[in-house]
Scaffold this active site. Sequence first.
Site, PDB file in Angstrom:
ATOM      1  N   LEU A   1       0.840  -1.198   0.000  1.00 47.99           N
ATOM      2  CA  LEU A   1       0.000   0.000   0.000  1.00 47.99           C
ATOM      3  C   LEU A   1       0.876   1.249   0.000  1.00 47.99           C
ATOM      4  CD1 LEU A   1      -2.810  -1.023   2.527  1.00 47.99           C
ATOM      5  CD2 LEU A   1      -2.599  -1.538   0.080  1.00 47.99           C
TER       6      LEU A   1
ATOM      7  N   SER B   1       3.174  -8.871   6.131  1.00 44.90           N
ATOM      8  CA  SER B   1       3.534  -8.045   7.281  1.00 44.90           C
ATOM      9  C   SER B   1       3.032  -6.636   7.020  1.00 44.90           C
ATOM     10  CB  SER B   1       5.055  -8.013   7.509  1.00 44.90           C
ATOM     11  OG  SER B   1       5.706  -7.419   6.391  1.00 44.90           O
ATOM     12  N   GLY B   2       2.650  -5.928   8.084  1.00 40.36           N
ATOM     13  CA  GLY B   2       2.256  -4.539   7.937  1.00 40.36           C
ATOM     14  C   GLY B   2       1.230  -4.331   6.842  1.00 40.36           C
ATOM     15  N   ASP B   3       1.591  -3.501   5.872  1.00 40.61           N
ATOM     16  CA  ASP B   3       0.696  -3.191   4.750  1.00 40.61           C
ATOM     17  C   ASP B   3       1.120  -3.918   3.479  1.00 40.61           C
ATOM     18  OD1 ASP B   3       3.048  -1.731   4.497  1.00 40.61           O
ATOM     19  OD2 ASP B   3       2.089  -0.024   3.521  1.00 40.61           O
ATOM     20  N   GLU B   4       1.738  -5.069   3.640  1.00 35.93           N
ATOM     21  CA  GLU B   4       2.237  -5.828   2.490  1.00 35.93           C
ATOM     22  C   GLU B   4       1.485  -7.151   2.361  1.00 35.93           C
ATOM     23  OE1 GLU B   4       6.616  -6.045   0.988  1.00 35.93           O
ATOM     24  OE2 GLU B   4       6.341  -7.678   2.409  1.00 35.93           O
TER      25      GLU B   4
END
Length: 245
Positions: A91, A132-135
């Site tokens: 993102l 992970s995170g926005d991935e």
Amino acid sequence: MRPGFSKGWRNPVSTTLLVIATVAAMFGAAGGYLAARPTINRLRAALADAAWQLTHDPLTGLLNRAGLRTVHTAIAASGGPQPNIVMLIDLDQFKEVNDTHGHDAGDDLLMEVADRLGQLADAYGASVARLSGDEFAAILPIRGHGISRLADLFTTVIAAPVTVQADSGPVTVTVTASVGIASVASTDSLEDVALHRADIAMYHAKQQGGDRHVLYTPGMTMPDRKRRRGPRLRDLRRDQRGSVE
């Protein structure tokens, strides 16, 4: 080699099933199957839940990295090499949403994006994971699907406005995505080939302004780091360990 992923890594689902079988055998030997059946059923349910948690992201319900490995292993073992598409989706404005509206709003955004990606996965026979995170990442068979058309679908559904719950109340936010795509064989290594190539392509999409997809081509390398937002945790791990993620 990626931390936590070694030659000794085992499929968590297979390991859980082995535990179930072992416990069932122990109860069967001790007191008979019928007497032990309620306990075995409870254990089976608890272990199935534990297996789900091992392979899924608790926030979005999508596969996690271990779950994606399990899917990839099953695809590779299902027959000879088949052409697959691997997408790495990052993102573009997620940090701004988190910083401006708070982490709860960021979680709302991640869950909505995950739902949209999950619907696309169901429609095109893909498996989608939050790494992970926005991935996020997706694996799907080519099966005559136009790669550019599929990538456009992924970027389009992500770019649709999302209503999130901010500290001050509901707000509508819009984010885009940088998508790296690699066309690989189903038997290629997930970490060292498929995701690595898609990662390189994704960074080129990011460097070109985001909200686009880039297809990995032979010989493509990471863009100049000076022109990127800064090294990620996985880049630092690669530098420290000398391994490719």
